[in-house]
Design an enzyme around this catalytic site. Structure first.
Site, short mmCIF file in Angstrom:
data_model
loop_
_atom_site.label_atom_id
_atom_site.label_comp_id
_atom_site.label_asym_id
_atom_site.label_seq_id
_atom_site.Cartn_x
_atom_site.Cartn_y
_atom_site.Cartn_z
N SER A 262 0.67 -1.18 -4.94
CA SER A 262 0.21 -2.55 -4.75
C SER A 262 1.38 -3.47 -4.46
O SER A 262 2.54 -3.11 -4.66
CB SER A 262 -0.54 -3.02 -5.99
OG SER A 262 0.40 -3.50 -6.94
N LYS A 263 1.03 -4.66 -4.01
CA LYS A 263 2.05 -5.64 -3.66
C LYS A 263 2.91 -5.97 -4.88
O LYS A 263 4.07 -6.33 -4.75
CB LYS A 263 1.38 -6.92 -3.15
CG LYS A 263 0.45 -6.58 -1.99
CD LYS A 263 -0.06 -7.77 -1.24
CE LYS A 263 -0.87 -7.23 -0.06
NZ LYS A 263 -1.34 -8.16 0.88
N ARG A 264 2.33 -5.85 -6.06
CA ARG A 264 3.07 -6.20 -7.26
C ARG A 264 4.05 -5.12 -7.71
O ARG A 264 4.96 -5.37 -8.47
CB ARG A 264 2.09 -6.50 -8.40
CG ARG A 264 1.72 -7.97 -8.49
CD ARG A 264 0.51 -8.16 -9.34
NE ARG A 264 -0.69 -7.67 -8.67
CZ ARG A 264 -1.33 -8.35 -7.73
NH1 ARG A 264 -0.91 -9.53 -7.37
NH2 ARG A 264 -2.40 -7.85 -7.14
#
Ligand code: GLU
Length: 503
Positions: A262-264
Site C-alpha cells: 500500500s501507499k503507506r
C-alpha cells in the site's frame, strides 16, 4: 493472435500519485504494445470528480516520462486520432450509450433517493440493487411510461442503471487466469450514468475502450470483479465481437507477502513506493520517490518488470529494448509478487556500475553541485571511476565528500593509529618527491611513495595509512595513488600538511 492491431491503454484515475504498482501496469502495457508494434495510450479516467486530487494527473505524466515509457497517444503526450483522452472532456459522448441500453431493455432509469436506498440497506445489510430488489424500488421498470416521463422532465436527480440478468453465468477468458465464471446473482445493477450526467467508471471505461479500438485490457487484479460487468456491457451494446482481451495482473504484495503493497508501506518500511516524490496537497505530508532517493529510471523499470513476470533463465539485467523483445503475457505469474526492497537496491547498484563514468557524472553533477559546489564533468567522471563499484544509490555520492572537499576533522583514534610517522616524516621532502614526478600517474605515485618510505625508514603500509587519514579523513576509501591523481598535487600537499599538524 488475430490480425487486429494491438492497442493498449493505461487508464489511471488521478485520485492520488501513481504508486509503483501503477507504474508496473503501465510498463506491462508498454512492453506488450511495443512487442507487437502497436499503440500505447494514456487515458485519464477522471469521471469521479469528487475523488480527484490536485496535481495527480501531472504526476502520472511526469512519472511515465521519468521511467521512460512514454505513451504514443494520450494526455500529456500528444493527441492521436481519439482526442480527447481525458474522460471529463468526453462527458457528452457517454449518454448515447446509456440510452441505447435503455432502448434495448438492458438499462433503466432509477429515481430512488438516498433515503430509499438507505432503507433498502436497513432491511438487509447485504441487500443490493439487483434483479430481486429492483422490483420494489422506484425505477422505470416499475413505473408507467407517463410517470417515468414526468419524473425525467421534472427532476434531474436520476441515474441510469444496468439491468443485470437475474441468474446467468458470465464467462470470459482472462489471458492470465484462464476461464473466469461469475454468476450474475453476485452482481448488482451498477449505475452507468450518474445524476450529474457523468458516466461511472464502468460505462466510460467500456465505451472508451470500444471507441478507441482497444485490443487488450491489461490492468491490476483489483479490477477483476468489474470485468463480468464489462463483458455484459460489451454484449448488450452489440460490441462483443470487438471486445478486448483481458489480462488481470497479479497483485504487488508487501515484502512479507502479507497483503497488498500500500501507499503507506513505503516510508513506514524504509523504501519508496512512489516513482517521484509526492506532497499531499491537502495535508502537506511528503512521501519519498525513487527518483529523489537516487534510483536510476532504467533500474526501476528492470526491477518492476521482474515483479510478477520473468523471461525464464538466469539473466536478470534487461534493457527496455530487451524487455520488449522478451515480454509475453504467458510468462506473467499467477500469484502475487512480493516487493523486495533489497532487490530494488541490487538492480540500482548493477545499473550504476554499468554506466560509463561520463554518464554517471552527468547524473551526479546536480547532486554534487548542490552539496559540495561546482566541479567540472571530467573531474566528476574521474571521481566516479574510483567509487562506482561502491555506490548503490546516486545519493551515496554524498558519503564520498573527500573526493570534493578536504577532511574537516580527523578522528582522534585514527590520528593515534598513524602517529608513528611523526618523527620520521619530512613533509618538505615528501612534497619534493611528489613534485619530481613527471608523469603524474597512479603507478608513478605508488613507486615514489615506496622509494620515499624506504629512504626514511618507514614501512610502506604505515606511510599509506597516514596518507589515507590525511586525504580521506578515515582509514577507508579507494586506492591512494588514484585518489591523488584525482585531487591533484597541490590539494594532496595541503591535506597532508594539515593532518600532519594534528598528529
Ligand atoms: N481507472 C482505473 C484505475 O484507476 C483503470 C481500470 C482499467 O484499467 O480498466 O486504475
Amino acid at each position: 493472435m488475430n490480425s487486429r492491431r494491438v492497442r493498449v491503454r493505461f487508464a489511471p484515475s488521478p485520485t492520488g500519485p501513481l504508486h509503483i504498482g501503477g507504474v508496473r501496469t503501465a510498463l506491462y502495457n508498454y512492453l506488450f504494445a511495443k512487442k507487437h508494434g502497436g499503440d500505447f495510450i494514456l487515458r485519464i479516467e477522471d469521471t469521479d470528480q469528487y475523488r480527484l486530487v490536485k496535481g495527480a494527473e501531472q504526476y502520472i505524466i511526469e512519472a511515465l516520462q521519468w521511467v521512460g515509457i512514454a505513451p504514443n497517444e494520450g494526455v500529456g503526450f500528444g493527441d492521436g486520432t481519439h482526442y480527447p483522452y481525458r474522460q471529463s472532456e468526453r462527458k457528452e459522448s457517454y449518454r448515447q450509450y446509456a440510452e441505447k441500453l435503455i432502448a434495448s431493455g438492458h438499462a433503466y432509469y432509477a429515481f430512488d433517493t438516498e433515503e430509499d436506498l438507505e432503507s433498502l440497506r436497513k432491511t438487509n445489510t447485504n441487500a443490493k440493487y439487483d434483479a430481486v430488489t429492483r422490483l420494489g424500488l422506484k425505477n422505470s421498470l416499475n413505473l408507467s411510461e407517463e410517470e417515468t416521463k414526468e419524473l425525467l422532465s421534472s427532476n434531474n436527480n436520476y441515474v441510469i442503471r444496468l439491468k443485470v440478468p437475474a441468474n446467468e453465468e458470465v464467462v470470459f477468458e482472462d489471458e492470465i487466469r484462464g476461464t473466469v465464471k461469475v454468476n450474475t446473482i453476485e452482481m448488482d445493477d451498477k449505475v452507468l450514468l450518474k445524476s450529474d450526467g457523468m458516466p461511472t467508471y464502468h460505462l466510460a471505461n467500456v465505451c472508451d475502450d470500444y471507441v478507441m479500438n482497444i485490443s487488450h485490457v491489461i490492468r491490476g487484479e483489483e479490477w477483476l470483479p468489474s470485468a463480468p460487468l464489462h463483458v455484459l456491457l460489451y454484449r448488450f451494446l452489440g460490441w462483443e465481437s470487438v471486445m478486448p482481451k483481458f489480462a488481470h495482473l497479479p497483485l504487488l504484495l508487501k515484502p512479507d507477502g502479507n497483503g497488498k503493497l500500500s501507499k503507506r508501506d513505503g516510508d513506514r518500511l524504509g523504501f519508496p513506493v512512489f516513482p517521484l516524490q509526492w506532497t499531499d496537497p491537502q495535508t502537506g505530508e511528503m512521501s519519498s520517490g525513487y527518483k529523489q532517493n537516487g534510483y536510476l529510471p532504467d533500474a526501476v523499470i528492470n526491477m518492476l518488470a521482474f515483479l510478477g513476470w520473468n523471461p525464464g533463465g538466469t539473466k536478470e539485467i534487461y534493457t527496455l529494448e530487451e524487455l520488449v523483445k522478451a515480454f509475453t503475457i504467458e510468462r506473467i505469474s499467477h500469484g502475487g509478487a512480493k516487493f523486495d526492497a533489497e532487490k530494488a537496491k541490487w538492480f540500482n547498484h548493477e545499473y550504476i556500475k554499468s554506466k560509463s563514468n561520463v554518464e554517471l557524472a552527468l547524473l551526479l553533477q546536480p547532486i554534487i553541485e548542490n552539496a559540495f559546489g561546482d566541479f567540472d564533468l571530467s573531474y566528476i567522471s574521474l571521481a566516479c571511476n574510483l567509487i562506482k563499484d561502491r555506490m548503490v544509490l546516486l545519493n551515496d555520492i554524498l558519503s564520498f565528500e573527500y573526493l570534493f572537499n578536504s577532511p574537516k576533522k580527523y578522528d582522534e583514534a585514527n590520528l593515534a593509529k598513524v602517529a608513528v610517522v611523526k618523527g620520521l616524516l619530512d613533509i618538505d621532502e615528501l612534497e619534493a618527491s611528489l613534485n619530481s614526478i613527471t608523469n603524474f600517474s597512479a603507478t608513478e605515485i605508488e613507486a615514489i611513495f615506496k622509494e620515499f618510505a624506504t629512504k626514511n625508514q618507514l614501512k610502506v603500509g604505515e606511510l599509506m595509512k597516514f596518507l589515507r587519514v590525511s586525504l580521506v579523513g578515515e582509514l577507508s576509501g579507494p586506492s591512494i595513488p588514484e585518489l591523488i591523481v584525482l585531487i591533484g598535487k597541490e590539494t594532496t600537499i595541503v591535506r597532508i600538511r594539515n593532518c600532519f599538524q594534528k598528529l
